[in-house]
Design a protein around this motif. Structure first.
Motif, PDB file in Angstrom:
ATOM      1  N   ASN A 176       0.808  -1.210   0.000  1.00 17.83           N
ATOM      2  CA  ASN A 176       0.000   0.000   0.000  1.00 17.83           C
ATOM      3  C   ASN A 176       0.846   1.268   0.000  1.00 17.83           C
ATOM      4  OD1 ASN A 176      -2.879  -0.605  -0.082  1.00 17.83           O
ATOM      5  ND2 ASN A 176      -2.470  -1.805   1.756  1.00 17.83           N
ATOM      6  N   GLY A 177       2.094   1.124  -0.412  1.00 15.49           N
ATOM      7  CA  GLY A 177       2.895   2.304  -0.648  1.00 15.49           C
ATOM      8  C   GLY A 177       4.172   2.439   0.149  1.00 15.49           C
ATOM      9  N   THR A 178       5.143   3.135  -0.457  1.00 13.80           N
ATOM     10  CA  THR A 178       6.409   3.513   0.148  1.00 13.80           C
ATOM     11  C   THR A 178       6.471   5.038   0.120  1.00 13.80           C
ATOM     12  OG1 THR A 178       7.514   1.484  -0.597  1.00 13.80           O
ATOM     13  CG2 THR A 178       8.924   3.380  -0.063  1.00 13.80           C
ATOM     14  N   TYR A 179       6.536   5.664   1.291  1.00  9.49           N
ATOM     15  CA  TYR A 179       6.387   7.113   1.397  1.00  9.49           C
ATOM     16  C   TYR A 179       7.598   7.756   2.083  1.00  9.49           C
ATOM     17  CZ  TYR A 179       1.547   5.933   0.345  1.00  9.49           C
ATOM     18  OH  TYR A 179       0.403   5.452  -0.242  1.00  9.49           O
ATOM     19  N   PRO A 180       8.574   8.241   1.302  1.00  9.50           N
ATOM     20  CA  PRO A 180       9.721   8.947   1.885  1.00  9.50           C
ATOM     21  C   PRO A 180       9.277  10.248   2.570  1.00  9.50           C
ATOM     22  CG  PRO A 180      10.191   8.242  -0.359  1.00  9.50           C
ATOM     23  CD  PRO A 180       8.715   8.074  -0.150  1.00  9.50           C
ATOM     24  N   ILE A 181       9.962  10.592   3.670  1.00 12.19           N
ATOM     25  CA  ILE A 181       9.659  11.847   4.373  1.00 12.19           C
ATOM     26  C   ILE A 181      10.896  12.689   4.643  1.00 12.19           C
ATOM     27  CG2 ILE A 181       7.515  11.070   5.454  1.00 12.19           C
ATOM     28  CD1 ILE A 181      10.763  11.234   7.435  1.00 12.19           C
ATOM     29  N   GLY A 182      12.080  12.122   4.430  1.00 10.44           N
ATOM     30  CA  GLY A 182      13.291  12.875   4.696  1.00 10.44           C
ATOM     31  C   GLY A 182      14.481  12.267   3.988  1.00 10.44           C
ATOM     32  N   ILE A 183      15.489  13.107   3.672  1.00 15.15           N
ATOM     33  CA  ILE A 183      16.699  12.639   3.006  1.00 15.15           C
ATOM     34  C   ILE A 183      17.894  13.396   3.571  1.00 15.15           C
ATOM     35  CG2 ILE A 183      16.351  14.271   1.098  1.00 15.15           C
ATOM     36  CD1 ILE A 183      17.673  12.183  -0.760  1.00 15.15           C
ATOM     37  N   THR A 184      18.995  12.689   3.797  1.00 17.18           N
ATOM     38  CA  THR A 184      20.214  13.304   4.327  1.00 17.18           C
ATOM     39  C   THR A 184      21.159  13.675   3.188  1.00 17.18           C
ATOM     40  OG1 THR A 184      21.530  11.267   4.492  1.00 17.18           O
ATOM     41  CG2 THR A 184      19.990  11.749   6.315  1.00 17.18           C
ATOM     42  N   GLY A 185      22.247  14.367   3.525  1.00 15.56           N
ATOM     43  CA  GLY A 185      23.248  14.716   2.537  1.00 15.56           C
ATOM     44  C   GLY A 185      23.931  13.509   1.933  1.00 15.56           C
ATOM     45  N   ALA A 186      23.901  12.377   2.647  1.00 11.60           N
ATOM     46  CA  ALA A 186      24.474  11.135   2.124  1.00 11.60           C
ATOM     47  C   ALA A 186      23.439  10.332   1.345  1.00 11.60           C
ATOM     48  CB  ALA A 186      25.021  10.290   3.274  1.00 11.60           C
ATOM     49  N   ARG A 187      22.274  10.935   1.105  1.00 10.53           N
ATOM     50  CA  ARG A 187      21.167  10.333   0.359  1.00 10.53           C
ATOM     51  C   ARG A 187      20.548   9.135   1.068  1.00 10.53           C
ATOM     52  NH1 ARG A 187      22.754  10.977  -6.097  1.00 10.53           N
ATOM     53  NH2 ARG A 187      23.484  13.137  -5.914  1.00 10.53           N
ATOM     54  N   THR A 188      20.633   9.119   2.382  1.00  9.86           N
ATOM     55  CA  THR A 188      19.866   8.146   3.155  1.00  9.86           C
ATOM     56  C   THR A 188      18.453   8.692   3.300  1.00  9.86           C
ATOM     57  OG1 THR A 188      21.801   7.366   4.366  1.00  9.86           O
ATOM     58  CG2 THR A 188      19.653   6.968   5.380  1.00  9.86           C
ATOM     59  N   ILE A 189      17.481   7.845   2.996  1.00  9.11           N
ATOM     60  CA  ILE A 189      16.081   8.262   2.982  1.00  9.11           C
ATOM     61  C   ILE A 189      15.320   7.527   4.078  1.00  9.11           C
ATOM     62  CG2 ILE A 189      13.936   8.228   1.637  1.00  9.11           C
ATOM     63  CD1 ILE A 189      15.712   8.429  -0.878  1.00  9.11           C
ATOM     64  N   ALA A 190      14.512   8.251   4.819  1.00  7.06           N
ATOM     65  CA  ALA A 190      13.637   7.654   5.818  1.00  7.06           C
ATOM     66  C   ALA A 190      12.194   7.894   5.432  1.00  7.06           C
ATOM     67  CB  ALA A 190      13.911   8.236   7.205  1.00  7.06           C
ATOM     68  N   GLY A 191      11.322   7.018   5.906  1.00  3.26           N
ATOM     69  CA  GLY A 191       9.914   7.188   5.604  1.00  3.26           C
ATOM     70  C   GLY A 191       9.074   6.075   6.180  1.00  3.26           C
ATOM     71  N   ALA A 192       7.882   5.937   5.640  1.00  6.52           N
ATOM     72  CA  ALA A 192       6.941   4.922   6.094  1.00  6.52           C
ATOM     73  C   ALA A 192       6.534   4.046   4.919  1.00  6.52           C
ATOM     74  CB  ALA A 192       5.700   5.578   6.704  1.00  6.52           C
ATOM     75  N   TRP A 193       6.255   2.791   5.210  1.00  2.00           N
ATOM     76  CA  TRP A 193       5.665   1.903   4.209  1.00  2.00           C
ATOM     77  C   TRP A 193       4.424   1.254   4.811  1.00  2.00           C
ATOM     78  CZ3 TRP A 193       5.580  -3.504   5.096  1.00  2.00           C
ATOM     79  CH2 TRP A 193       6.370  -3.947   6.158  1.00  2.00           C
ATOM     80  N   TYR A 194       3.456   0.951   3.943  1.00  2.02           N
ATOM     81  CA  TYR A 194       2.159   0.460   4.397  1.00  2.02           C
ATOM     82  C   TYR A 194       1.926  -0.965   3.904  1.00  2.02           C
ATOM     83  CZ  TYR A 194       0.947   5.078   6.087  1.00  2.02           C
ATOM     84  OH  TYR A 194       0.919   6.248   6.792  1.00  2.02           O
ATOM     85  N   ASP A 195       1.569  -1.851   4.838  1.00  4.28           N
ATOM     86  CA  ASP A 195       1.393  -3.268   4.505  1.00  4.28           C
ATOM     87  C   ASP A 195      -0.003  -3.547   3.937  1.00  4.28           C
ATOM     88  OD1 ASP A 195      -0.401  -3.427   6.664  1.00  4.28           O
ATOM     89  OD2 ASP A 195       1.114  -4.198   8.037  1.00  4.28           O
ATOM     90  N   GLU A 196      -0.341  -4.828   3.775  1.00  2.00           N
ATOM     91  CA  GLU A 196      -1.613  -5.197   3.161  1.00  2.00           C
ATOM     92  C   GLU A 196      -2.820  -4.776   3.983  1.00  2.00           C
ATOM     93  OE1 GLU A 196      -2.304  -9.474   3.139  1.00  2.00           O
ATOM     94  OE2 GLU A 196      -0.655  -9.691   4.566  1.00  2.00           O
ATOM     95  N   PHE A 197      -2.604  -4.498   5.275  1.00  2.00           N
ATOM     96  CA  PHE A 197      -3.692  -4.033   6.129  1.00  2.00           C
ATOM     97  C   PHE A 197      -3.699  -2.509   6.260  1.00  2.00           C
ATOM     98  CE2 PHE A 197      -2.406  -8.288   7.640  1.00  2.00           C
ATOM     99  CZ  PHE A 197      -3.580  -8.976   7.338  1.00  2.00           C
TER     100      PHE A 197
END
Length: 385
Positions: free
Chosen positions: A176-197
């Motif tokens: 149900n989606g991969t949603y980035p919310i932040g990125i560092t100068g080293a291009r590490t990305i954090a965010g949320a992902w949504y499962d089948e529920f």
């Protein structure tokens, strides 16, 4: 209100994309080079009020509060919209003053991304055939990250360089989606992902493509990262079995620490953190009224509100400890504010705004976000120190 404006926007986008076209593995983009792209469009539009329709985004309304702080010191607010926009959402600003976000195009009623250079030049791009392409963060080198919609609801993530090169990715299990919310100068990305529920989980993805997923123990209704710093420390919130939100801090080694702001009867929502590990956000009291807080690296939490505020909603913090957010006055009008590390609060409004909603602040104290006009249309702004 038990969800942040980020989650509200995600749900709004998901609801609007049931008819979206565009394969998540699909090869068509507009404004990039890796996959098949049209040439990006560029525009210089300062203070353009081109919106001509009202966008009903009631889900974002809770980002406001009630009251006026003192007037802001000398600063310049510039407003902008991509040509044809009927709703512009400036989401993140980097230390160089470049802004990333998304807008609704009146010519085809599709959400598209933009990057606004420090000189005001707007570059737009989107996944062709998708109903939604949204950028949510931009790093110091101008690499932006976000997601786009697909027919099956599997919203993949992307990272886009200033030259238009696109890298797409998804978290395994994120049907149900991969949603980035932040990125560092080293291009590490954090965010949320949504499962089948449709339950949210956290992720952190390094530049080489390695993805680590995580959940806070007791997160019955999900874990939502909200910010990442240069040390790959992540802050956000999770929701327990009673549907109450609590703040969390995920250290570089993956260790998770949870916390609650004082008086948070109905939840603590961490919204961002800086290089020193200071976290800013808001909590909801027994009447579901928001109050700002700042949590020092040693765990000390200080609550605050602009004078007379009946609801304070923090959205960001920079490396100097300056916080941005918004609040409503007694007439129900939302105003922006900045709070220094020393606790001094100044309010501000975009020109002719009926509501001002800051969303990001950079190292220099420049703020970006959106505002509403008398017709209820949404426009982007940048407030420069």
């Amino acid at each position: 209100m038990s969800e942040t404006h980020r989650e509200a926007m995600r749900r709004l986008h998901a609801a609007s994309c049931t008819c979206a076209e565009g394969d998540s593995k699909g090869a068509v983009w507009s404004g990039a080079t890796v996959i098949e792209f049209e040439q990006p469009t560029q525009d210089r539009r300062e203070g353009d009020m081109s919106g001509n329709r009202t966008i009903a985004l009631a889900a974002l309304g809770f980002c406001a509060g009630i009251a006026f702080g003192g007037p802001a010191a000398a600063a310049t607010v510039t407003t902008f919209d991509p040509a044809g926009s009927i709703g512009t959402y400036a989401w993140d600003i980097n230390d160089q003053g470049a802004v990333a976000g998304f807008w609704y195009d009146s010519t085809d009623n599709i959400s598209k991304c933009f990057v606004r250079a420090p000189d005001g030049t707007l570059t737009t791009f989107f996944h062709k055939g998708s109903k939604v392409t949204a950028a949510y963060a931009i790093d110091a080198k101008g690499v932006s990250t976000g997601y786009w919609s697909t027919t099956d609801g599997d919203f993949p993530g992307f990272a886009r360089t200033p030259a238009g090169k696109i890298k797409t990715f998804r978290v395994d299990g994120g049907v149900n989606g991969t949603y980035p919310i932040g990125i560092t100068g080293a291009r590490t990305i954090a965010g949320a992902w949504y499962d089948e529920f449709d339950v949210s989980h956290g992720f952190v993805r390094t530049a080489d493509g390695n993805v680590a997923v995580f959940d806070v123990t007791g997160d019955t209704y999900g874990t939502w990262p909200a910010g990442i710093n240069a040390s790959n420390v992540i802050a956000g919130h999770y929701t327990d079995s009673n549907a109450v939100a609590h703040g969390f801090l995920r250290a570089t080694d993956g260790t998770l620490t949870t916390f609650d702001a004082p008086g948070d009867t109905n939840g603590t929502f961490a919204q961002g953190l800086n290089a020193g590990g200071t976290i800013a956000g808001y909590s909801l009291d027994s009447n579901y009224i928001g109050h700002g807080f700042v949590r020092a690296a040693d765990g000390t939490i200080t609550a605050f509100d602009p004078a007379g505020s009946g609801g304070t909603y923090v959205t960001a913090i920079n490396n100097k400890g300056t916080i941005a957010g918004n609040y409503y006055d007694a007439s129900g009008v939302s105003h922006g504010f900045v709070r220094t590390a020393g606790g001094k609060i100044a309010s501000f409004d975009a020109p002719d705004a009926t509501g001002t909603f800051p969303n990001s602040i950079n190292r220099e104290g420049d703020v970006t976000g959106w505002y509403t006009d008398a017709s209820g249309n949404f426009h982007g702004f940048v407030r420069m120190q």
